[in-house]
Design a protein around this motif. Structure first.
Motif, PDB file in Angstrom:
ATOM      1  N   ASN A 192       0.842  -1.189   0.000  1.00  0.00           N
ATOM      2  CA  ASN A 192       0.000   0.000   0.000  1.00  0.00           C
ATOM      3  C   ASN A 192       0.889   1.255   0.000  1.00  0.00           C
ATOM      4  O   ASN A 192       1.860   1.324   0.730  1.00  0.00           O
ATOM      5  CB  ASN A 192      -0.864  -0.033   1.274  1.00  0.00           C
ATOM      6  CG  ASN A 192      -1.960   0.996   1.202  1.00  0.00           C
ATOM      7  OD1 ASN A 192      -1.764   2.090   0.659  1.00  0.00           O
ATOM      8  ND2 ASN A 192      -3.114   0.638   1.731  1.00  0.00           N
ATOM      9  N   GLU A 194       0.745   3.981   1.290  1.00  0.00           N
ATOM     10  CA  GLU A 194       0.925   4.600   2.602  1.00  0.00           C
ATOM     11  C   GLU A 194       2.241   4.188   3.260  1.00  0.00           C
ATOM     12  O   GLU A 194       2.855   4.951   3.988  1.00  0.00           O
ATOM     13  CB  GLU A 194      -0.231   4.149   3.483  1.00  0.00           C
ATOM     14  CG  GLU A 194      -0.813   5.236   4.320  1.00  0.00           C
ATOM     15  CD  GLU A 194      -2.048   4.711   5.008  1.00  0.00           C
ATOM     16  OE1 GLU A 194      -1.932   4.272   6.158  1.00  0.00           O
ATOM     17  OE2 GLU A 194      -3.117   4.705   4.338  1.00  0.00           O
ATOM     18  N   TYR A 195       2.646   2.936   2.983  1.00  0.00           N
ATOM     19  CA  TYR A 195       3.850   2.433   3.667  1.00  0.00           C
ATOM     20  C   TYR A 195       5.108   2.549   2.834  1.00  0.00           C
ATOM     21  O   TYR A 195       6.128   1.981   3.157  1.00  0.00           O
ATOM     22  CB  TYR A 195       3.642   0.970   4.065  1.00  0.00           C
ATOM     23  CG  TYR A 195       2.473   0.801   4.978  1.00  0.00           C
ATOM     24  CD1 TYR A 195       2.548   1.255   6.311  1.00  0.00           C
ATOM     25  CD2 TYR A 195       1.288   0.244   4.534  1.00  0.00           C
ATOM     26  CE1 TYR A 195       1.457   1.143   7.148  1.00  0.00           C
ATOM     27  CE2 TYR A 195       0.198   0.115   5.359  1.00  0.00           C
ATOM     28  CZ  TYR A 195       0.287   0.567   6.663  1.00  0.00           C
ATOM     29  OH  TYR A 195      -0.792   0.455   7.495  1.00  0.00           O
ATOM     30  N   ILE A 252      -3.838  -8.230   3.075  1.00  0.00           N
ATOM     31  CA  ILE A 252      -4.679  -7.424   2.180  1.00  0.00           C
ATOM     32  C   ILE A 252      -5.835  -6.826   2.979  1.00  0.00           C
ATOM     33  O   ILE A 252      -6.156  -5.641   2.855  1.00  0.00           O
ATOM     34  CB  ILE A 252      -5.210  -8.280   1.012  1.00  0.00           C
ATOM     35  CG1 ILE A 252      -4.046  -8.749   0.129  1.00  0.00           C
ATOM     36  CG2 ILE A 252      -6.217  -7.499   0.180  1.00  0.00           C
ATOM     37  CD1 ILE A 252      -4.422  -9.779  -0.921  1.00  0.00           C
ATOM     38  N   ASP A 253      -6.426  -7.657   3.843  1.00  0.00           N
ATOM     39  CA  ASP A 253      -7.545  -7.177   4.644  1.00  0.00           C
ATOM     40  C   ASP A 253      -7.143  -6.017   5.550  1.00  0.00           C
ATOM     41  O   ASP A 253      -7.933  -5.122   5.820  1.00  0.00           O
ATOM     42  CB  ASP A 253      -8.127  -8.330   5.471  1.00  0.00           C
ATOM     43  CG  ASP A 253      -8.866  -9.321   4.571  1.00  0.00           C
ATOM     44  OD1 ASP A 253      -9.172  -8.941   3.410  1.00  0.00           O
ATOM     45  OD2 ASP A 253      -9.109 -10.461   4.998  1.00  0.00           O
ATOM     46  N   LYS A 254      -5.903  -6.069   6.011  1.00  0.00           N
ATOM     47  CA  LYS A 254      -5.438  -4.984   6.894  1.00  0.00           C
ATOM     48  C   LYS A 254      -4.976  -3.758   6.105  1.00  0.00           C
ATOM     49  O   LYS A 254      -4.377  -2.850   6.695  1.00  0.00           O
ATOM     50  CB  LYS A 254      -4.254  -5.493   7.719  1.00  0.00           C
ATOM     51  CG  LYS A 254      -4.626  -6.443   8.837  1.00  0.00           C
ATOM     52  CD  LYS A 254      -3.456  -6.511   9.808  1.00  0.00           C
ATOM     53  CE  LYS A 254      -3.285  -7.867  10.437  1.00  0.00           C
ATOM     54  NZ  LYS A 254      -1.923  -8.073  10.956  1.00  0.00           N
ATOM     55  N   ASN A 255      -5.171  -3.827   4.792  1.00  0.00           N
ATOM     56  CA  ASN A 255      -4.752  -2.712   3.940  1.00  0.00           C
ATOM     57  C   ASN A 255      -3.250  -2.464   3.917  1.00  0.00           C
ATOM     58  O   ASN A 255      -2.800  -1.362   3.622  1.00  0.00           O
ATOM     59  CB  ASN A 255      -5.450  -1.409   4.337  1.00  0.00           C
ATOM     60  CG  ASN A 255      -6.810  -1.334   3.690  1.00  0.00           C
ATOM     61  OD1 ASN A 255      -7.007  -1.891   2.607  1.00  0.00           O
ATOM     62  ND2 ASN A 255      -7.755  -0.691   4.362  1.00  0.00           N
ATOM     63  N   ILE A 256      -2.498  -3.482   4.288  1.00  0.00           N
ATOM     64  CA  ILE A 256      -1.040  -3.331   4.211  1.00  0.00           C
ATOM     65  C   ILE A 256      -0.587  -3.640   2.788  1.00  0.00           C
ATOM     66  O   ILE A 256       0.231  -2.946   2.215  1.00  0.00           O
ATOM     67  CB  ILE A 256      -0.336  -4.259   5.225  1.00  0.00           C
ATOM     68  CG1 ILE A 256      -0.745  -3.840   6.641  1.00  0.00           C
ATOM     69  CG2 ILE A 256       1.181  -4.217   5.037  1.00  0.00           C
ATOM     70  CD1 ILE A 256      -0.320  -4.800   7.711  1.00  0.00           C
ATOM     71  N   GLU A 258      -1.855  -4.466  -1.282  1.00  0.00           N
ATOM     72  CA  GLU A 258      -2.948  -4.232  -2.223  1.00  0.00           C
ATOM     73  C   GLU A 258      -2.865  -5.250  -3.335  1.00  0.00           C
ATOM     74  O   GLU A 258      -1.775  -5.475  -3.872  1.00  0.00           O
ATOM     75  CB  GLU A 258      -2.759  -2.870  -2.892  1.00  0.00           C
ATOM     76  CG  GLU A 258      -3.477  -1.733  -2.221  1.00  0.00           C
ATOM     77  CD  GLU A 258      -3.141  -0.441  -2.949  1.00  0.00           C
ATOM     78  OE1 GLU A 258      -3.518   0.596  -2.425  1.00  0.00           O
ATOM     79  OE2 GLU A 258      -2.487  -0.481  -4.032  1.00  0.00           O
ATOM     80  N   GLU A 259      -3.998  -5.824  -3.687  1.00  0.00           N
ATOM     81  CA  GLU A 259      -3.947  -6.703  -4.858  1.00  0.00           C
ATOM     82  C   GLU A 259      -4.530  -5.964  -6.045  1.00  0.00           C
ATOM     83  O   GLU A 259      -5.353  -5.073  -5.897  1.00  0.00           O
ATOM     84  CB  GLU A 259      -4.708  -8.009  -4.610  1.00  0.00           C
ATOM     85  CG  GLU A 259      -6.180  -7.817  -4.380  1.00  0.00           C
ATOM     86  CD  GLU A 259      -6.933  -9.135  -4.262  1.00  0.00           C
ATOM     87  OE1 GLU A 259      -6.396 -10.175  -4.668  1.00  0.00           O
ATOM     88  OE2 GLU A 259      -8.064  -9.107  -3.753  1.00  0.00           O
ATOM     89  N   TYR A 260      -4.077  -6.317  -7.246  1.00  0.00           N
ATOM     90  CA  TYR A 260      -4.648  -5.747  -8.466  1.00  0.00           C
ATOM     91  C   TYR A 260      -4.524  -6.780  -9.582  1.00  0.00           C
ATOM     92  O   TYR A 260      -3.773  -7.750  -9.464  1.00  0.00           O
ATOM     93  CB  TYR A 260      -3.974  -4.431  -8.841  1.00  0.00           C
ATOM     94  CG  TYR A 260      -2.489  -4.534  -9.102  1.00  0.00           C
ATOM     95  CD1 TYR A 260      -1.575  -4.644  -8.060  1.00  0.00           C
ATOM     96  CD2 TYR A 260      -1.991  -4.510 -10.409  1.00  0.00           C
ATOM     97  CE1 TYR A 260      -0.211  -4.738  -8.299  1.00  0.00           C
ATOM     98  CE2 TYR A 260      -0.634  -4.600 -10.654  1.00  0.00           C
ATOM     99  CZ  TYR A 260       0.264  -4.714  -9.589  1.00  0.00           C
ATOM    100  OH  TYR A 260       1.595  -4.824  -9.832  1.00  0.00           O
TER     101      TYR A 260
END
Ligand code: ADP
Ligand code: ZN
Ligand code: ZN
Length: 817
Positions: A192, A194-195, A252-256, A258-260
């Motif tokens: 993500n 953010e990190y 992924i659930d923790k938003n750490i 990202e899948e695409y």
């Protein structure tokens, strides 16, 4: 102002149809795009736009289109032009061409769906059992397809039930159109954003001390990112981190993470370019230069190079040249399945730039190849394929190579369009002003004639690569051998000696027999009866391995009867022999060697050919028996002897090309012998060693064969001097087809007189319960082909209006093979 489009529908109708569109659609639509249109009562088809105009149709009111299916054309103008040419030259409809040309995924056809009729109420008690089952299913499912209804009521014929339910107002039906092509999506993963800042990442990692597995995955992701600039697939991450999907899912659930998803091609050649192309020897180089020279003045060039002269390496150089000029190349082959060797070789040279267009590929794979060619991607700069590859949407074609151009599999036999891919390729090349190289060791008479007439360029290669001698070919007179009792089974002493010698030297042997199965006829010694196919006028072939009698025309089979089906006698004999019988005899004669068999029965399945070819290449098989599959350009290093078990059944085939074909086939099979160093040997067993063709085969006399055969073609008015069109009538009723073809014969003779042959029943006049009767029209060079076809069309139209002949299928085959 009203606007209209003309479209081709993928059905065998002669005309294009006109539909009306609104003005914004008129601006958006372009030729080559698809629209969904209604045709007939309710069917919806994907139709292809050919023209946008403002002329309403004269005899019917144009319907509106349903909707537009493409954002941009999927078919190019060149393709539309080629389709027109094919439909007019080969006398078929554009719809038939469209069907053959487009990958099926583009040929959407609507499907009938069944819905509950919400508007009415009725008494369930009035429904019959099967009606009720459908009604009940619709309480749980919003819609049903025909297939589903079949399984619900366990019947094939579901239309009566559906009809009753519509009448009772229980259901309604609708047509639904759906796209078959589904892009293949691959899951990728990234951190993500953010990190991505160092500070937040540090905090994150510290906070994860209590989730060591997740932390581990993250660290692996970083390593992967450090190693490559590429995007990272979820599957890749799972593999390197040895982690589970659950762990990744949690991240992924923790938003750490990202899948695409990204779209990807299904067929990807992962191997790199592994070999440099070979340096040509002096002869090859000379041929290469001559071809290039010829291309400066002529569009088509014939390369007549003996077997194993290294034609392929010349093609490779021509392809390289075209690639450098940033042009697309089409490499046509008679058959893809048999050419895994060649494809592997080309892949080593061209890697990703080579796309294989294969009818065995899935619907989706073919759409991807189509799109890559259309986009002019370097990935598909060189396309190798069988005849249907001429339908790809080239945009920048520079060169077409037709390898083994003499092969008759380039002609499509059934269904329409009955086109010849070599001839069509020449028309295609004209549109791009590109060049065509026809290559063969045994060119088609027509091609050699065109070269002789200077219509095509002509380049010759008479030496095998590495100065290997052409094989020594000897004819073995088996009539005498039988008389002198020098035969063991179907083997002459000469052939057996040859095999023994080769095996002793550790070399391999190929034996050719043009029939599969054990024996083509079973006969009762008491009454003479021989079992026939119940659907076709042919004897059933005995297959020993399966202990069955099989029909090679329709697939019908029964288990081998113990006694005569007519008189009950158990005294049955077999007549004639096929590959299975030769294999069996070999097993007895050479018990210590491995025997292989290559024919339709042993090469089923997607990799059937490959397996057996590989085994032979690896030396796992010492003697290989096979049908003409063995003649198709295979390159085995260690074969020193080729045997033809019986040349006569080839020569006696009732067809004006039989002699030419026998020559080609035997030369090609012979060409498998001695391709490296040592001179190879070929032994041809025959009852008729003085046959002119066999004599010519034995001394590699292509030109002698050509001179004789072209003279016969001239004498008897066959191609290339006359064009031929074959008309076949088919019907299950013998009398009906007989009368119908007689009528056609008389009508055609009124115009073309003695240039109409027949009508005649062919030797096998019934196949799959359909009687066949043929007419051949010969067209002299000075007679207009166009007008001739017009006359045939007109007569065919009158024919169709005669009630008595309704149901008789008429098949028109231009340049019939
Ligand atoms: P053809 O297609 O004419 O039957 P091939 O192209 O298959 O012949 O060539 C026959 C054999 O000779 C192949 O094994 C090929 O690798 C080899 N060969 C041909 N030309 C060369 C060359 N210039 N250098 C090395 N090997 C070659
Ligand atoms: Zn009998
Ligand atoms: Zn049959």
């Amino acid at each position: 102002m009203s606007h209209f489009i003309n479209v081709i529908l993928p059905i065998p109708l002669d005309k294009e149809f006109t539909y009306s569109i609104n003005s914004s659609e008129a601006i958006f639509l372009k030729p080559g795009m698809r629209v969904a249109v209604q045709f007939g009562k309710s069917k919806v088809y994907a139709a292809l736009v050919t023209q946008i105009h403002q002329n309403p149709p004269l005899v019917y009111e144009a319907k509106e289109i349903e909707h537009i299916l493409d954002e941009s054309p999927i078919v190019t103008l060149h393709q539309l032009e080629l389709w027109s040419w094919i439909s007019s030259y080969y006398m078929c409809t554009k719809g038939e061409v469209m069907r053959a040309a487009l990958p099926t995924a583009f040929l959407l056809e609507s499907e009938t769906i069944i819905l509950k009729n919400e508007k009415t109420h009725f008494d369930e008690a009035l429904l019959k059992d099967d009606e009720f089952l459908i009604y009940e299913a619709l309480q749980y499912q919003s819609l049903l397809r025909i297939q589903e209804i079949m399984s619900i009521i366990n019947k094939k014929n579901v239309l009566p039930v559906i009809k009753r339910l519509i009448e009772k107002k229980v259901i309604t039906v609708q047509e639904e159109i759906y796209e078959q092509y589904k892009p293949k999506l691959v899951r990728y993963i990234r951190l993500n954003v953010e990190y991505t800042k160092e500070e937040s990442l540090r905090v994150l990692l510290e906070s994860m001390t209590r989730a060591p597995k997740q932390r581990e995955v993250l660290l692996h992701l970083f390593t992967l990112q450090a190693k490559t600039v590429k995007q990272i697939k979820v599957s890749e991450l799972l593999k390197t981190s040895n982690s589970s999907t659950a762990v990744v899912r949690a991240l992924i659930d923790k938003n750490i993470l990202e899948e695409y998803h990204l779209q990807t091609d299904r067929v990807q050649y992962t191997g790199a370019v592994t070999s440099l192309t070979k340096e040509l020897n002096a002869y090859q180089l000379k041929a290469f230069q001559e071809i290039n020279n010829s291309f400066t003045t002529k569009d088509v060039c014939l390369l007549h190079g003996v077997t194993s002269s290294g034609k392929t390496e010349i093609y490779v150089q021509l392809i390289e040249k075209a690639i450098q000029e940033k042009k697309q190349v089409l490499y046509l082959l008679p058959e893809i399945a048999l050419t895994t060797q060649l494809i592997a070789r080309l892949q080593e040279y061209f890697g990703e730039q080579l796309t294989v267009y294969h009818s065995k590929y899935s619907v989706n794979e073919r759409v991807e190849a189509w799109n890559n060619v259309k986009a002019g991607k370097s990935k598909a700069q060189v396309v190798i394929g069988a005849r249907s590859a001429i339908f790809l949407p080239f945009t920048n074609l520079g060169l077409i190579i037709v390898d083994e151009e003499h092969e008759n599999t380039f002609k499509q036999y059934d269904p329409a369009p009955r086109y010849h891919a070599r001839d069509t390729a020449i028309v295609l090349a004209k549109m791009f002003e590109s060049k065509v190289l026809l290559g063969s060791a045994t060119p088609a008479l027509e091609t050699f004639y065109n070269a002789n007439q200077k219509k095509y360029g002509f380049v010759k290669l008479t030496r095998r690569y590495g100065n290997v001698l052409m094989p020594e070919i000897n004819l073995v007179d088996i009539k005498t051998k039988y008389r002198k009792k020098e035969m063991t089974g179907h083997f002459s002493d000469t052939l057996l000696e040859g095999i023994n010698e080769a095996l002793k030297e550790g070399e391999q042997v190929i034996l050719f027999q043009n029939r599969r199965g054990y024996s083509p006829v079973i006969e009762c010694n008491t009454c003479g009866h021989s079992p026939q196919c119940s659907n076709c006028d042919v004897s059933l072939t005995f297959h020993n391995y399966k202990n069955q009698l099989r029909c090679h025309y329709c697939g019908y089979y029964i288990s081998m009867p113990q006694k005569c089906m007519a008189c009950g006698s158990i005294d049955l004999t077999t007549k004639g022999f096929g590959t299975e019988q030769i294999e069996r005899e070999l097993k007895d004669l050479f018990p210590n060697h491995n025997i292989g068999r290559m024919d339709q029965d042993t090469t089923r399945g997607k990799h059937g050919y490959e397996k057996i070819i590989n085994r032979f290449e690896d030396g796992d098989i010492d003697i290989m028996v096979g049908t003409q599959m063995l003649s198709k350009g295979l390159d085995f290093r260690n074969v020193s002897l080729v045997g033809v078990m019986n040349a006569d059944n080839l020569l006696n085939f009732p067809d004006f090309r039989a002699h030419e074909r026998s020559f080609q086939l035997m030369q090609q099979v012979a060409g498998r012998a001695g391709r490296t160093k040592k001179r190879g040997k070929v032994l041809i067993q025959t009852y008729n060693p003085f046959h002119q063709i066999l004599q010519q085969v034995s001394v590699n006399d292509y030109e002698g064969m050509y001179t004789d055969q072209i003279e016969e073609r001239y004498q008897y008015k066959y191609p290339p001097f006359y064009k031929t069109i074959k008309i076949t009538g088919k019907h299950k009723d013998y009398n009906k087809v007989n009368k119908a073809m007689d009528w056609l014969g008389i009508s055609l003779k009124n115009v073309f007189n003695e240039n109409v042959l027949g009508p005649e029943f062919p030797p096998i006049s019934r196949i799959r319960n359909q009687y066949h009767k043929n007419l051949i029209i010969k067209i002299p060079q000075k007679q207009s082909l166009y007008k001739t076809k017009e006359v045939i069309r007109r007569i065919h139209t009158s024919f169709k209006s005669i009630k008595e002949f309704s149901g008789v299928r008429i098949i028109i085959n231009v340049d019939n093979y």
